[in-house]
Structures are given as C-alpha cells and as structure tokens.
Design a protein around this motif. Structure first.
Motif, PDB file in Angstrom:
ATOM      1  N   LYS A   1      95.494 -23.861   3.836  1.00  0.00           N
ATOM      2  CA  LYS A   1      95.845 -25.250   3.554  1.00  0.00           C
ATOM      3  C   LYS A   1      97.327 -25.386   3.223  1.00  0.00           C
ATOM      4  CE  LYS A   1      94.587 -29.130   0.529  1.00  0.00           C
ATOM      5  NZ  LYS A   1      93.696 -29.568  -0.580  1.00  0.00           N
ATOM      6  N   LEU A   2      97.851 -24.443   2.440  1.00  0.00           N
ATOM      7  CA  LEU A   2      99.269 -24.473   2.084  1.00  0.00           C
ATOM      8  C   LEU A   2     100.137 -24.181   3.301  1.00  0.00           C
ATOM      9  CD1 LEU A   2     101.623 -24.606   0.108  1.00  0.00           C
ATOM     10  CD2 LEU A   2     101.153 -22.217  -0.518  1.00  0.00           C
ATOM     11  N   ILE A   3      99.751 -23.190   4.075  1.00  0.00           N
ATOM     12  CA  ILE A   3     100.516 -22.854   5.284  1.00  0.00           C
ATOM     13  C   ILE A   3     100.583 -24.063   6.217  1.00  0.00           C
ATOM     14  CG2 ILE A   3     100.598 -21.386   7.334  1.00  0.00           C
ATOM     15  CD1 ILE A   3      99.152 -19.229   5.640  1.00  0.00           C
ATOM     16  N   ASP A   4      99.462 -24.719   6.409  1.00  0.00           N
ATOM     17  CA  ASP A   4      99.423 -25.887   7.293  1.00  0.00           C
ATOM     18  C   ASP A   4     100.310 -27.009   6.766  1.00  0.00           C
ATOM     19  OD1 ASP A   4      97.673 -24.581   8.960  1.00  0.00           O
ATOM     20  OD2 ASP A   4      95.882 -25.608   8.207  1.00  0.00           O
ATOM     21  N   ARG A   5     100.302 -27.196   5.424  1.00  0.00           N
ATOM     22  CA  ARG A   5     101.152 -28.249   4.849  1.00  0.00           C
ATOM     23  C   ARG A   5     102.625 -27.968   5.116  1.00  0.00           C
ATOM     24  NH1 ARG A   5     103.046 -27.656  -0.865  1.00  0.00           N
ATOM     25  NH2 ARG A   5     105.011 -27.306   0.254  1.00  0.00           N
ATOM     26  N   VAL A   6     103.024 -26.721   4.908  1.00  0.00           N
ATOM     27  CA  VAL A   6     104.432 -26.353   5.087  1.00  0.00           C
ATOM     28  C   VAL A   6     104.833 -26.452   6.551  1.00  0.00           C
ATOM     29  CG1 VAL A   6     106.062 -24.440   4.918  1.00  0.00           C
ATOM     30  CG2 VAL A   6     104.522 -24.949   3.009  1.00  0.00           C
ATOM     31  N   ARG A   7     103.998 -25.955   7.434  1.00  0.00           N
ATOM     32  CA  ARG A   7     104.309 -26.087   8.866  1.00  0.00           C
ATOM     33  C   ARG A   7     104.410 -27.554   9.264  1.00  0.00           C
ATOM     34  NH1 ARG A   7     100.402 -21.075  10.796  1.00  0.00           N
ATOM     35  NH2 ARG A   7     102.024 -19.461  10.646  1.00  0.00           N
ATOM     36  N   GLY A   8     103.553 -28.371   8.667  1.00  0.00           N
ATOM     37  CA  GLY A   8     103.606 -29.800   8.948  1.00  0.00           C
ATOM     38  C   GLY A   8     104.911 -30.436   8.496  1.00  0.00           C
ATOM     39  N   GLN A   9     105.467 -29.960   7.379  1.00  0.00           N
ATOM     40  CA  GLN A   9     106.746 -30.496   6.911  1.00  0.00           C
ATOM     41  C   GLN A   9     107.867 -30.207   7.902  1.00  0.00           C
ATOM     42  OE1 GLN A   9     106.182 -29.031   2.489  1.00  0.00           O
ATOM     43  NE2 GLN A   9     107.781 -30.595   2.520  1.00  0.00           N
ATOM     44  N   PHE A  10     107.861 -29.006   8.484  1.00  0.00           N
ATOM     45  CA  PHE A  10     108.877 -28.693   9.490  1.00  0.00           C
ATOM     46  C   PHE A  10     108.647 -29.498  10.759  1.00  0.00           C
ATOM     47  CE2 PHE A  10     109.371 -24.869   6.827  1.00  0.00           C
ATOM     48  CZ  PHE A  10     110.757 -24.778   6.784  1.00  0.00           C
ATOM     49  N   ALA A  11     107.397 -29.599  11.182  1.00  0.00           N
ATOM     50  CA  ALA A  11     107.079 -30.334  12.406  1.00  0.00           C
ATOM     51  C   ALA A  11     107.495 -31.810  12.266  1.00  0.00           C
ATOM     52  CB  ALA A  11     105.603 -30.217  12.722  1.00  0.00           C
ATOM     53  N   ALA A  12     107.369 -32.347  11.056  1.00  0.00           N
ATOM     54  CA  ALA A  12     107.723 -33.751  10.819  1.00  0.00           C
ATOM     55  C   ALA A  12     109.208 -34.016  11.059  1.00  0.00           C
ATOM     56  CB  ALA A  12     107.330 -34.158   9.397  1.00  0.00           C
ATOM     57  N   GLU A  13     110.006 -32.965  11.015  1.00  0.00           N
ATOM     58  CA  GLU A  13     111.444 -33.086  11.293  1.00  0.00           C
ATOM     59  C   GLU A  13     111.761 -32.876  12.766  1.00  0.00           C
ATOM     60  OE1 GLU A  13     113.810 -34.060   9.371  1.00  0.00           O
ATOM     61  OE2 GLU A  13     112.828 -34.037   7.403  1.00  0.00           O
ATOM     62  N   GLY A  14     110.709 -32.813  13.590  1.00  0.00           N
ATOM     63  CA  GLY A  14     110.921 -32.654  15.028  1.00  0.00           C
ATOM     64  C   GLY A  14     111.159 -31.227  15.465  1.00  0.00           C
ATOM     65  N   LEU A  15     110.804 -30.263  14.617  1.00  0.00           N
ATOM     66  CA  LEU A  15     111.049 -28.861  14.909  1.00  0.00           C
ATOM     67  C   LEU A  15     109.809 -28.206  15.493  1.00  0.00           C
ATOM     68  CD1 LEU A  15     112.805 -28.260  11.521  1.00  0.00           C
ATOM     69  CD2 LEU A  15     113.973 -28.096  13.731  1.00  0.00           C
ATOM     70  N   THR A  16     110.011 -27.229  16.367  1.00  0.00           N
ATOM     71  CA  THR A  16     108.920 -26.441  16.917  1.00  0.00           C
ATOM     72  C   THR A  16     108.587 -25.330  15.921  1.00  0.00           C
ATOM     73  OG1 THR A  16     109.609 -26.871  19.184  1.00  0.00           O
ATOM     74  CG2 THR A  16     108.188 -24.966  18.830  1.00  0.00           C
ATOM     75  N   VAL A  17     107.339 -25.270  15.494  1.00  0.00           N
ATOM     76  CA  VAL A  17     106.966 -24.426  14.366  1.00  0.00           C
ATOM     77  C   VAL A  17     105.945 -23.380  14.793  1.00  0.00           C
ATOM     78  CG1 VAL A  17     106.176 -24.394  11.973  1.00  0.00           C
ATOM     79  CG2 VAL A  17     107.273 -26.432  12.893  1.00  0.00           C
ATOM     80  N   TYR A  18     106.131 -22.165  14.289  1.00  0.00           N
ATOM     81  CA  TYR A  18     105.192 -21.064  14.517  1.00  0.00           C
ATOM     82  C   TYR A  18     104.751 -20.520  13.164  1.00  0.00           C
ATOM     83  CZ  TYR A  18     106.511 -21.013  19.428  1.00  0.00           C
ATOM     84  OH  TYR A  18     106.721 -21.352  20.752  1.00  0.00           O
TER      85      TYR A  18
END
Length: 300
Positions: free
Chosen positions: A283-300
C-alpha cells in the motif's frame, strides 16, 4: 613515478581474471581477481596512477541483466564514499583504502570480452560505488574506453560530488542513475550525514546539458523517507528536470527498503541503524509510486 596507460604496472595492481562468466556472476572483495602484490610500488606512485585514472580502487563487479541500466551490464563497484547512508548495503565501500587496486586497462580488457552480449542486449558498462565520483579520473578513463568500443555507458551516483564530473566525462556518459535520497534537506542530512543541495545542482546541470538520459532512484524506507511531503519534493524535483529539457528523466525507480545489508554491518562490527525497520508494505509502495506518476513521470 609516472605510469602510462597500456603499460603493465609491475607488482602494483590487481588485474581482473577472465573465466567465462554468465549473467548473474558477482565477484567481491578480491574474489575473481588475480595479479601481483602492491607492496613494491610506493604510495606516491599509486596516488599518481590514481590521479591520472590509470589505477582505481575496486570493491567488486557483477554481470547482470535488467539492473543498473538497460540490457546486460558489467557493473563495477568502486570503493570510497562521502555519504553515510543509514540503509547502505555495502558499508565496506566507505573507505577507498579498503578496495582492490585494479588498472583501467584490466577493466577495459574484460569489457571487450562481452561486446557481443552488450550489442545483442543493448547493455554496457555501469560504474557504481561507493560513490563513483570519488574516483572521477578512473571513471572518465573507463567511460571513454567504453565509448570507443561503442558500448553504452552509465554512472550510478548520488550526485553529491557532481562538481567532480568533468564535461568530458559527461559527454561520454549515456545515462546517469541519480540517487535522490530525499527531497527535504533535513531528512537528507539524517539519511546521509550530508547536504542535499549538491545533488540538486548536479541533476540540474545534467538537464541543462540536454544530452544525458537520467533515471531517478529513490529508496523508500518506512519511517525515514516515506513522508508524503518528502516524496512530493523528490517527485517535483524530478519533474522540474524535464521542464529544463524535456525527456531528461525517462524513468523513476522506487526501490523498497530491505534488510539485505544488515549482516554486512554486523560483520564489520558496526551498529546497523535500521535494525528494526520493516520493508514497506504494498500500500505504501503504491502510494509513493502514485505520487511520482502524478507528476507525469514514468515509474518503476
């Protein structure tokens, strides 16, 4: 003593051996190395060779796929680091003196043996650490030699010593794996013992150049780097590099904390600061990845 590139260093340096390893091979702390003793070369001679980049202090190397850059890569880990990250997996890389002396020629000789693999997979050479920019002349010589072979090149760095990277080194570098350990200066100081600003300045320098691809790496540690505002600051920073030059940051890697480095801290007689820190939950990993994705970044 002056040592010329391509000239054997008699009784002064360890050279990489050449068994037929496959991807997944790791050589650490002198295993997989052979050569002559360093006792017969004086300190001044070794320092001169290191300043010129003909000799480096190496912790280990490994041949891996889909790690530390695209394709199958030879990743070379150097000794020496100015940071003291609480979650460091390799605290035995802190001091340059603890590494194995290896010639640049030896590394390039080994690199040449994998040309076919690199070309088939789009892989290449990644230099990591420790902190690669503790040994900028050695890194520059290796990166230049790799480029002359047509091999993809990458530097894995915190950016803290980015001022040590010459324009010539960066011109030969295809990819920088930029470890942004925190977006908040106080948290960065807590994690590393150093200041955040040099890392930010180095990333901006790369973006202004416009000719170096950047992957931002962020280690997610519960209770240390997971604060919403801290993550948001890293995400905004990564996105800002694309505002300087579109396409600079092509991916962000969120790296979940794990306890794999704990035993090494114990073996070295050090107190491991994150002894009781758990791995982050999904759940935490998904939240953090979502924060980067929200900035238009490609996230792994």
């Amino acid at each position: 003593m002056t040592v010329l590139l391509g000239t054997p260093l008699p009784r002064d340096a360890v050279r990489l051996d050449a068994p037929g390893e496959e991807a997944g091979t790791t050589r650490r702390g002198g295993a997989g190395l052979h050569g002559l003793e360093v006792a017969d070369i004086d300190r001044a001679g070794r320092l001169a060779a290191m300043r010129s980049g003909e000799l480096g202090s190496v912790h280990s190397w490994e041949l891996v796929t889909a790690v530390d850059g695209p394709g199958t890569r030879l990743t070379l880990f150097l000794n020496g680091c100015p940071l003291r990250c609480l979650y460091c997996q390799n605290p035995d890389t802190f001091a340059m003196k603890d590494g194995v002396p290896v010639t640049a020629d030896a590394v390039l000789e080994r690199l040449r043996r994998y040309l076919g693999v690199f070309r088939a997979t789009g892989g290449g050479l990644t230099i990591s650490g420790g902190e690669v920019l503790m040994q900028p002349a050695f890194a520059a010589r290796l990166i230049r030699g790799a480029k002359e072979m047509g091999i993809h090149t990458a530097l894995d760095t915190s950016g803290y010593l980015g001022a040590h990277a010459s324009d010539e080194l960066l011109a030969d570098t295809d990819l920088v794996l930029l470890d942004v350990k925190s977006g908040d200066p106080d948290t960065y100081r807590r994690v590393t013992g150093r200041e955040l600003e040099p890392t930010l300045e180095f990333g901006e320098r790369l973006a202004r150049r416009g000719d170096v691809e950047v992957w931002v790496r962020f280690v997610l540690v519960p209770g240390l780097t997971d604060d919403v505002d801290n993550v948001a600051a890293v995400a905004r920073y990564a996105a800002s590099l694309n505002e300087i030059t579109p396409g600079t940051v092509t991916r962000v890697e969120v790296l979940p904390f794990h306890q794999m480095g704990r035993d090494k801290w114990h073996e070295l007689g050090r107190t491991y600061p994150l002894e009781d820190t758990p791995a982050p939950e999904k759940k935490l990993i998904d939240r953090v990845r979502g924060q980067f994705a929200a900035e238009g970044l490609t996230v792994y």
